[in-house]
Design an enzyme around this catalytic site. Structure first.
Site: not given
Ligand SMILES: NC(=O)c1ccc[n+]([C@@H]2O[C@H](COP(=O)([O-])OP(=O)(O)OC[C@H]3O[C@@H](n4cnc5c(N)ncnc54)[C@H](O)[C@@H]3O)[C@@H](O)[C@H]2O)c1
Length: 315
Positions: A85, A124, A148, A152, A176-177, A191, A215
């Site tokens: 986040s 990201s 954040y 990254k 934006n996944v 969102v 987005r």
């Molecule tokens: N969802 C999006 O739109 C999006 C966009 C760009 C990048 N990302 C990246 O994709 C990845 C997955 O995103 P997501 O949306 O599934 O997020 P999410 O928060 O659902 O998943 C991240 C997971 O990492 C775990 N985590 C955090 N710190 C940890 C640690 N120290 N050890 C072990 N586990 C840990 C959390 O408990 C969580 O389950 C992330 O790296 C995120 O930054 C996501």
């Protein structure tokens, strides 16, 4: 890679990580998932746990010894764990650095020691400068607006450095996944889940600014496919960064209308001041994903929103 190979997925109980586990298991890989459960949900792993080829470790992947145990015997790592986040990273930058960047360095170190063949980083679109011309190409200016994004960008640099040290890698810059399992619970909820939950509950939704910000929304099943293509590519990827997106943009107002239509509800919308750090526009150039991975997004926004609405009605 051979299907019996062992793939480590960090952040396995999270939104994207859990879908990756399911897809890898369905293709015959063995999967070792790890998550510290700071944001993960055990329910996300129900289908993965039904497979013999799956093991789960509740563990903090910013700890190098933990990473060494996780990577033993692994042929590839899909590193999704992060403090995902942006607002939370502004409130607690050290925590964001530990979970997002230290975890990357330690997983890279352990994967290299274990002789893994490839490292995939969940990078990201937050890394791009707001001033960069749209659509955003990978080689354009990077400028972090949050801890954040800084973590990254630093993580990407480590992936590139390790690619020169014998561990092939790639940085998949997700835009934006969205999709099923994307939580609407957190106060920082993204969102699409946040709007869908509010609209299904019959509530009014809040749009920051005029709602004309745009987005590039990409469905989680497309993100999973991009990961599989990167994992299975024969040729080394050399640590490069690749946008994973659709190449189409949608305004927040248009998105709200589409979600209300999919829910079969009237849209009640209120506007609030623009939030600090919010980009006006974010649209990916997706030509590198096509040329390097043969990847093109397949899920349109209406079908994608329908998958979220259906999942939320059942959840
Ligand atoms: N969802 C999006 O739109 C999006 C966009 C760009 C990048 N990302 C990246 O994709 C990845 C997955 O995103 P997501 O949306 O599934 O997020 P999410 O928060 O659902 O998943 C991240 C997971 O990492 C775990 N985590 C955090 N710190 C940890 C640690 N120290 N050890 C072990 N586990 C840990 C959390 O408990 C969580 O389950 C992330 O790296 C995120 O930054 C996501």
């Amino acid at each position: 890679m051979a299907k019996v190979d062992l793939v480590v997925v960090t952040g396995a109980a999270g939104f994207i990580g859990s879908h990756l586990c399911d897809a890898l298991l369905a293709k015959g890989y063995r999967v070792r998932g790890a998550d510290d459960m700071s944001a993960g949900e055990h329910s996300n792993l129900e289908s993965a746990r039904a497979h013999d080829g799956f093991e789960f470790h509740q563990a903090d992947v910013s700890d190098l010894d933990v990473c060494r145990k996780l990577c033993a015997g692994a042929t590839a790592v899909l590193h999704e764990a992060a403090q995902s986040s942006v607002p939370a990273s502004v409130e607690a930058p050290e925590r964001a650095h530990k979970d997002t960047c230290t975890s990357t360095l330690h997983m890279l170190t352990a994967a290299r020691e274990a002789g893994a063949r490839r490292f995939l980083l969940a990078a990201s679109a937050a890394c791009y400068s707001e001033q960069a011309p749209q659509p955003l190409v990978e080689k354009t200016l990077l400028w972090p607006l949050s801890p954040y994004a800084a973590a990254k960008i630093a993580s990407e640099q480590y992936v590139k450095a390790f690619a020169g040290m014998g561990l092939d890698g790639v940085c998949l810059r997700y835009f934006n996944v969205y999709g099923p399992r994307h939580s609407a619970k957190s106060s920082y909820a993204n969102v699409i889940p946040a709007f869908t939950r509010r609209i299904l509950d019959g509530g009014e939704i809040t749009v920051y600014g005029d709602g004309e910000q745009t987005r590039d929304f990409v469905h989680v099943s497309d993100v999973v496919r991009a990961n599989l293509l990167a994992l299975e590519r024969e040729k080394p990827l050399g640590g490069i960064s690749i946008n994973i997106a659709t190449g189409h943009s949608t305004s927040i107002n248009a998105l709200a209308h589409s979600i209300a239509k999919a829910c079969g509800r009237e849209l009640e919308l209120k506007h609030q001041d623009v939030r600090a750090g919010d980009f006006k526009h974010s649209l990916a150039d997706v030509s590198l994903a096509k040329s390097e991975l043969g990847f093109e997004a397949q899920v349109g926004l209406d079908a994608g929103i329908a998958s979220v609405v259906e999942w939320m009605k059942q959840a």
